[in-house]
Design an enzyme around this catalytic site. Structure first.
Site, mmCIF file in Angstrom:
data_model
loop_
_atom_site.group_PDB
_atom_site.id
_atom_site.type_symbol
_atom_site.label_atom_id
_atom_site.label_comp_id
_atom_site.label_asym_id
_atom_site.label_seq_id
_atom_site.Cartn_x
_atom_site.Cartn_y
_atom_site.Cartn_z
ATOM 1 N N CYS A 1 -2.877 -3.778 17.767
ATOM 2 C CA CYS A 1 -2.147 -2.524 17.504
ATOM 3 C C CYS A 1 -0.750 -2.544 18.134
ATOM 4 C CB CYS A 1 -2.966 -1.354 18.042
ATOM 5 S SG CYS A 1 -2.052 0.179 18.227
ATOM 6 N N CYS B 1 -0.184 0.148 20.733
ATOM 7 C CA CYS B 1 -0.893 -0.179 21.979
ATOM 8 C C CYS B 1 -0.087 -1.177 22.807
ATOM 9 C CB CYS B 1 -2.273 -0.751 21.673
ATOM 10 S SG CYS B 1 -3.339 0.339 20.703
ATOM 11 N N CYS C 1 3.493 2.308 -2.113
ATOM 12 C CA CYS C 1 2.192 2.981 -1.988
ATOM 13 C C CYS C 1 1.073 2.186 -2.661
ATOM 14 C CB CYS C 1 2.305 4.381 -2.584
ATOM 15 S SG CYS C 1 0.737 5.169 -2.968
ATOM 16 N N CYS D 1 -0.718 4.079 -5.468
ATOM 17 C CA CYS D 1 0.133 4.162 -6.665
ATOM 18 C C CYS D 1 0.029 2.872 -7.475
ATOM 19 C CB CYS D 1 1.590 4.419 -6.277
ATOM 20 S SG CYS D 1 1.850 5.939 -5.328
#
Length: 496
Positions: free
Chosen positions: A56, A59, A397, A400
């Site tokens: 992450c 993180c 997207c 999409c």
């Protein structure tokens, strides 16, 4: 003999079990696991726990600040401990504490967890946990107390009250109790008041930047004091990054002047620094923010404003409380005089929103799916002689992209229907004053004759689209589609 062997075996097992439950320490942070978590929480009254994933990015950005906070608390011999849990390994703990994203921070007080809501810099973390473990405002009974208090806290707010039972002092305490992310001190000691040249019922915010301190002026009430804390705790010109984002967008100032600049190009020194006096003049109304084009993380922000990084240095103004209304200066001149004139026009309500728009393609109506941009939207979508289904999409997207072949099939099916038009619009490059899009894809049906706008909330299958269109948008019990990918959200305020 057998008894002795059994005893030795049991003793060895006990030692092994104890070793497994041992708590390792990494850079001052306790490493929590399924084996030691329960005991760690039981042994410490106050524990802030970070649930993280090694991959992450947020993180990784938090890690050095989290370690710094843990080390500083240890140096002060604070009873507050900081711990971390690798949620990708300790899945049982992540599930037990409903971890849905990274990093998730929870503060345990006598074993009971609450969500952490502070910032992500060491000073913010310390301020938040300190507030949660003590009185709203620390009582400073001597000059030595006050000096140590200011030494321990980079940003601190002190109230100076000869009478701690006065209404003003009570208001100060209420605000101190309400603002978890700030550290408050209070003093009625005459020597302390004299040391800091404060007035009775005075409030001063101490900080390591700009003028080093800000003195509260005006009527001392909760609203004014909260705004004072939020505004004066930020630099006159704030650099946007992961750590400052929550303070920028969570503050009381909702109008932001954004400077898109390159630090490597020397734009800060040349264009931004000379504006500090103007920033001070307008700081109660407009927050000045720099956004660096040198940061890859900021690419989406540039897209949101319809810009590319080659356009820096430049400015935009955004008003968060009115559907993210954006404003663009007419001139490229970045002198203090021109920028101040731009701000005055904005505050006087004389600026028109800047709406993004692409050029209308020559072949916009060549294919079954018609292409809309800002300039032809009204003439097509609001044509009362036809019903128009519009997909508002983003090129990046995922949902999409999945919808595209289905949407093409739908358009092919209705291409000869004189009453129905299937269309799409790239909402990252085209904006409408009357319609604001917050997630992708958003699909709206503009009904013929009355132009009633109906949201499409069925499953995005060919059958459901056909059912919806054949019913003229009047489909009962439509259920919203549940989005599962974070990327489908339009840029949120805390991402800018």
């Amino acid at each position: 003999m057998k008894f002795l062997i059994c005893a030795l075996f049991l003793a060895a097992s006990y030692v092994a079990a104890s070793a497994e439950a041992e708590v390792k320490v990494e850079e001052g942070v306790l490493v929590a696991t399924v084996d030691n978590f329960k005991q760690l929480i039981a042994d410490n009254e106050f524990v802030l726990v970070e649930f993280y994933a090694p991959w992450c990015g947020h993180c990784k950005a938090l890690a050095p600040e989290y370690a710094k906070a843990a080390q500083q608390l240890a140096e002060k011999e604070s009873p507050i401990k900081l711990a971390k849990v690798d949620a990708t390994v300790e899945g049982e703990l992540a599930e037990q504490y409903a971890v849905r994203g990274y990093p998730t921070l929870k503060f345990f007080r006598s074993g009971s967890p609450v969500e952490y809501s502070g910032g992500r810099q060491a000073a913010d973390i310390i301020a938040w946990v300190t507030k949660k473990t003590g009185p709203p405002a620390k009582d400073l009974t001597s000059v030595a107390d006050a000096e140590q208090f200011l030494k321990d806290n980079e940003i601190a707010i002190i109230g100076f009250f000869k009478d701690l039972e006065s209404e003003e002092a009570k208001t100060f305490t209420k605000v101190a109790n309400a603002l978890d992310s700030f550290v408050f001190g209070v003093s009625s000691n005459a020597d302390v008041i004299a040391k800091y040249e404060a007035k009775d019922n005075g409030v001063v915010l101490f900080k390591p930047f700009d003028d080093k301190k800000s003195v509260f002026e005006g009527e001392l009430n909760e609203e004014n004091l909260k705004k004072f804390a939020q505004v004066q705790s930020l630099p006159l010109i704030v650099d946007f990054n992961h750590e400052s984002a929550s303070k920028i967008f969570g503050g009381s100032i909702k109008s932001h002047l954004l400077f898109f600049v390159s630090r490597e190009g020397g734009h800060i020194e040349k264009y931004v620094d000379p504006l500090k006096e103007i920033a001070k003049k307008y700081r109660d109304d407009i927050l000045f923010v720099t956004i660096s084009s040198d940061e890859e993380d900021h690419t989406r922000i540039f897209e949101f404003f319809g810009m590319n990084k080659e356009e820096v240095p430049t400015i935009r103004l955004i008003k968060l409380e009115e559907d993210m209304a954006k404003y663009k200066p007419e001139s490229d001149d970045l002198s203090a005089e021109t920028i101040e004139a731009f701000l005055k026009k904005f505050l006087d309500g004389k600026l028109k929103q800047h709406l993004l728009s692409q050029e209308l393609p020559e072949d916009w109506d060549k294919n079954p799916v018609k292409v809309l941009v800002s300039s032809n939207f009204e003439s097509v979508a609001l044509d009362k002689s036809k019903s128009v289904l519009v997909e508002f999409y983003a090129p990046w997207c995922g949902h999409c992209k999945q919808l595209a072949p289905i949407y093409d099939q739908l358009a092919e099916k209705y291409k000869d229907n004189e009453d129905i038009v299937i269309a799409k619009m790239d909402s990252t490059a085209n904006e409408l004053e009357s319609i604001k899009i917050s997630s992708f894809p958003t699909i709206k049906y503009f009904r013929k004759e009355d132009n009633k706008v109906i949201d499409f909330n069925l499953d995005r299958t060919l059958d459901d689209f056909v059912k919806f269109l054949d019913a003229n948008g009047e489909v009962a019990d439509s259920e919203p589609v549940e989005e599962t990918e974070e990327e489908e959200e339009a840029p949120k305020k805390d991402e800018l």
